[in-house]
Design a protein around this motif. Structure first.
Motif, short mmCIF file in Angstrom:
data_model
loop_
_atom_site.label_atom_id
_atom_site.label_comp_id
_atom_site.label_asym_id
_atom_site.label_seq_id
_atom_site.Cartn_x
_atom_site.Cartn_y
_atom_site.Cartn_z
N ALA A 103 40.24 54.71 30.36
CA ALA A 103 41.34 55.07 31.22
C ALA A 103 41.16 56.79 31.60
N ARG A 106 38.41 57.30 33.92
CA ARG A 106 38.89 56.85 35.37
C ARG A 106 39.47 57.99 35.86
N ALA A 107 40.42 58.81 35.02
CA ALA A 107 41.36 59.64 35.73
C ALA A 107 40.44 60.85 36.02
N VAL A 156 40.70 46.67 34.19
CA VAL A 156 41.13 47.77 34.79
C VAL A 156 42.37 48.36 34.86
N GLN A 159 43.70 49.02 31.30
CA GLN A 159 43.53 50.13 30.92
C GLN A 159 44.31 51.21 31.66
N GLN A 160 44.91 50.99 32.92
CA GLN A 160 45.50 52.04 33.44
C GLN A 160 47.09 51.95 33.08
N HIS A 163 49.36 52.54 27.76
CA HIS A 163 48.93 53.55 26.78
C HIS A 163 50.04 53.71 25.63
#
Length: 198
Positions: A103, A106-107, A156, A159-160, A163
């Motif tokens: 994640a 990706r950021a 995906v 993962q986003q 948290h």
């Protein structure tokens, strides 16, 4: 952390620590100083292994792609020839991916072209691998492609959103996805393995 006098720290330790830092603090905190402090070494150790920051980032991304994509694909292909069982293997391997670190990658990709290119390559390879597994079991190639895209999007998205990542929730989501896929499987593709594998 105190300095590690006489202790050899190699690239593998740098990569593992970098993934931990990405997971815990995000890409903004992944710096040479932070990395060396976490490992208990001086910056001289870093430069002994890597030709600057860009060289380290490139090596880290190559390591991530090899370990978390190429290795996973190879394990899936070597474990069994049954496409339905391969899907089950992929499901279990997906739970063990470093989701929090991914994640963060990706950021990071949003502001770094090199990271974005590596991320696209990883996503493309994973999607192609999943579609290849599904195509061996699902007779309609268009359906197999849609199911692969759905599975990739779910991973995906997980993962986003989550948290820290919740492995139990991911297992449940992947079990639901597996059941969806089994509705489209050619009955002759997997024989007795076409069952709920939870």
């Amino acid at each position: 952390m105190p300095r590690r006098a006489g202790v050899q720290v190699g690239p593998a330790q740098y990569f593992a620590t970098a993934m931990d830092l990405l997971a815990e603090r995000g890409p903004g905190e992944l710096k040479i100083g932070t990395l060396c402090a976490a490992l208990g070494v001086t910056s001289g150790s870093f430069y002994h292994h890597f030709a600057g920051w860009s060289g380290f980032v490139r090596a880290l991304l190559e390591h991530w792609e090899t370990e978390q994509t190429a290795r996973v694909v190879a394990l899936t292909q070597s474990t069994t020839t049954d496409p339905v069982q391969r899907l089950d293997v992929l499901k279990h391997l997906a739970v063990d991916l470093p989701h929090a670190a991914e994640a963060a990658i990706r950021a990071w990709a949003a502001g770094d072209v090199d990271v974005a290119v590596a991320l696209r390559r990883v996503d493309d390879r994973r999607l192609a691998a999943l579609e290849g597994v599904l195509a061996g079991a699902v007779p309609d190639r268009a359906v197999a492609a849609r199911l692969a895209s759905f599975g990739q999007s779910m991973l995906v998205g997980f993962q986003q959103i989550h948290h820290p990542p919740d492995p139990a929730l991911l297992r449940a989501l992947l079990d639901d996805y597996h059941q969806l896929v089994l509705r489209h499987v050619d009955p002759g593709a997997g024989g007795p393995s076409i069952v709920d594998s939870r």
